[in-house]
Design a protein around this motif. Sequence first.
Motif, mmCIF file in Angstrom:
data_model
loop_
_atom_site.group_PDB
_atom_site.id
_atom_site.type_symbol
_atom_site.label_atom_id
_atom_site.label_comp_id
_atom_site.label_asym_id
_atom_site.label_seq_id
_atom_site.Cartn_x
_atom_site.Cartn_y
_atom_site.Cartn_z
ATOM 1 N N ASN A 95 -7.313 1.228 54.176
ATOM 2 C CA ASN A 95 -6.323 1.073 53.106
ATOM 3 C C ASN A 95 -5.545 -0.219 53.266
ATOM 4 O O ASN A 95 -5.277 -0.655 54.381
ATOM 5 C CB ASN A 95 -5.330 2.250 53.129
ATOM 6 C CG ASN A 95 -6.002 3.562 52.827
ATOM 7 O OD1 ASN A 95 -6.486 3.777 51.733
ATOM 8 N ND2 ASN A 95 -6.045 4.443 53.815
ATOM 9 N N GLU A 126 -0.323 2.421 39.312
ATOM 10 C CA GLU A 126 -1.663 2.230 38.760
ATOM 11 C C GLU A 126 -1.699 0.815 38.192
ATOM 12 O O GLU A 126 -0.972 0.498 37.254
ATOM 13 C CB GLU A 126 -1.965 3.260 37.686
ATOM 14 C CG GLU A 126 -3.397 3.164 37.195
ATOM 15 C CD GLU A 126 -3.751 4.295 36.251
ATOM 16 O OE1 GLU A 126 -4.484 5.203 36.674
ATOM 17 O OE2 GLU A 126 -3.293 4.249 35.094
ATOM 18 N N LEU A 132 -5.406 -6.801 37.954
ATOM 19 C CA LEU A 132 -6.357 -6.832 39.076
ATOM 20 C C LEU A 132 -7.210 -8.100 39.027
ATOM 21 O O LEU A 132 -7.477 -8.727 40.059
ATOM 22 C CB LEU A 132 -7.259 -5.592 39.053
ATOM 23 C CG LEU A 132 -6.596 -4.266 39.393
ATOM 24 C CD1 LEU A 132 -7.543 -3.099 39.098
ATOM 25 C CD2 LEU A 132 -6.157 -4.230 40.843
ATOM 26 N N ILE A 149 -14.511 -6.157 37.868
ATOM 27 C CA ILE A 149 -13.322 -5.299 37.796
ATOM 28 C C ILE A 149 -13.212 -4.767 36.371
ATOM 29 O O ILE A 149 -12.933 -5.514 35.432
ATOM 30 C CB ILE A 149 -12.048 -6.087 38.190
ATOM 31 C CG1 ILE A 149 -12.179 -6.630 39.606
ATOM 32 C CG2 ILE A 149 -10.809 -5.217 38.037
ATOM 33 C CD1 ILE A 149 -11.099 -7.610 40.003
ATOM 34 N N GLU A 151 -11.987 -1.157 35.801
ATOM 35 C CA GLU A 151 -11.149 0.037 35.734
ATOM 36 C C GLU A 151 -9.828 -0.188 36.447
ATOM 37 O O GLU A 151 -9.774 -0.912 37.442
ATOM 38 C CB GLU A 151 -11.868 1.226 36.386
ATOM 39 C CG GLU A 151 -13.111 1.661 35.659
ATOM 40 C CD GLU A 151 -13.754 2.878 36.321
ATOM 41 O OE1 GLU A 151 -13.063 3.567 37.096
ATOM 42 O OE2 GLU A 151 -14.928 3.113 36.052
ATOM 43 N N LYS A 153 -6.700 0.627 38.922
ATOM 44 C CA LYS A 153 -6.799 1.099 40.303
ATOM 45 C C LYS A 153 -5.442 1.635 40.757
ATOM 46 O O LYS A 153 -4.404 1.019 40.497
ATOM 47 C CB LYS A 153 -7.221 -0.077 41.180
ATOM 48 C CG LYS A 153 -7.409 0.228 42.634
ATOM 49 C CD LYS A 153 -7.846 -1.032 43.375
ATOM 50 C CE LYS A 153 -7.947 -0.796 44.860
ATOM 51 N NZ LYS A 153 -8.251 -2.029 45.585
ATOM 52 N N GLU A 155 -2.856 1.943 43.475
ATOM 53 C CA GLU A 155 -2.610 1.082 44.631
ATOM 54 C C GLU A 155 -1.323 1.433 45.357
ATOM 55 O O GLU A 155 -0.343 1.855 44.742
ATOM 56 C CB GLU A 155 -2.489 -0.388 44.195
ATOM 57 C CG GLU A 155 -3.781 -1.021 43.777
ATOM 58 C CD GLU A 155 -3.623 -2.514 43.565
ATOM 59 O OE1 GLU A 155 -4.372 -3.264 44.192
ATOM 60 O OE2 GLU A 155 -2.741 -2.914 42.781
#
Length: 168
Positions: A95, A126, A132, A149, A151, A153, A155
């Motif tokens: 992570n 999100e 992103l 990229i 979708e 994500k 985070e």
Amino acid sequence: MKKTILFIAISLVIVSCKNETKTTETKIEDVKEEIAYTSVGMQINDADALTSERMMVHYKNMKVGDTVPSKMKGKIAEVCSSKGCWMKLDMDGENQVMVKFKDYGFFMPLDAEGDVVVNGKAFITETPVDELRHYAEDAGKSKEEIDAITEPKLEYRFEADGVLLKTE
């Protein structure tokens, strides 16, 4: 009588010249190794900073919209190559946490690497696709990686008001 006075005088001289042994106490204090840091943003210290593993426990228990004031340690995985306006911290090998700086009040050196302590607030968000892609572009990713990229994500994020960058 002379012998008695002489005996008393000699006894007094001997008693008054007696060697006293003095003991001194030596206190041994615990010495904490000082770590040298370069401070960026608000002045902070490394006291009470959570380890990255401990911070991940907090992140795992959060949901979108939660914020937790915190101070944590981490290792820099990536820094914005454009102007140092964000960095990603490797938390546990799997992570990462995206760190931005409060009100864009300061930036990280573009070549920053190693261990840091960040102070501020942790949250989960999100991130939309366009944001992103912007971060991927800032990081110098290829056109193919950016186009891949598609979708949003979920985070782990952190808004830092102060950072300590460990100096070697």
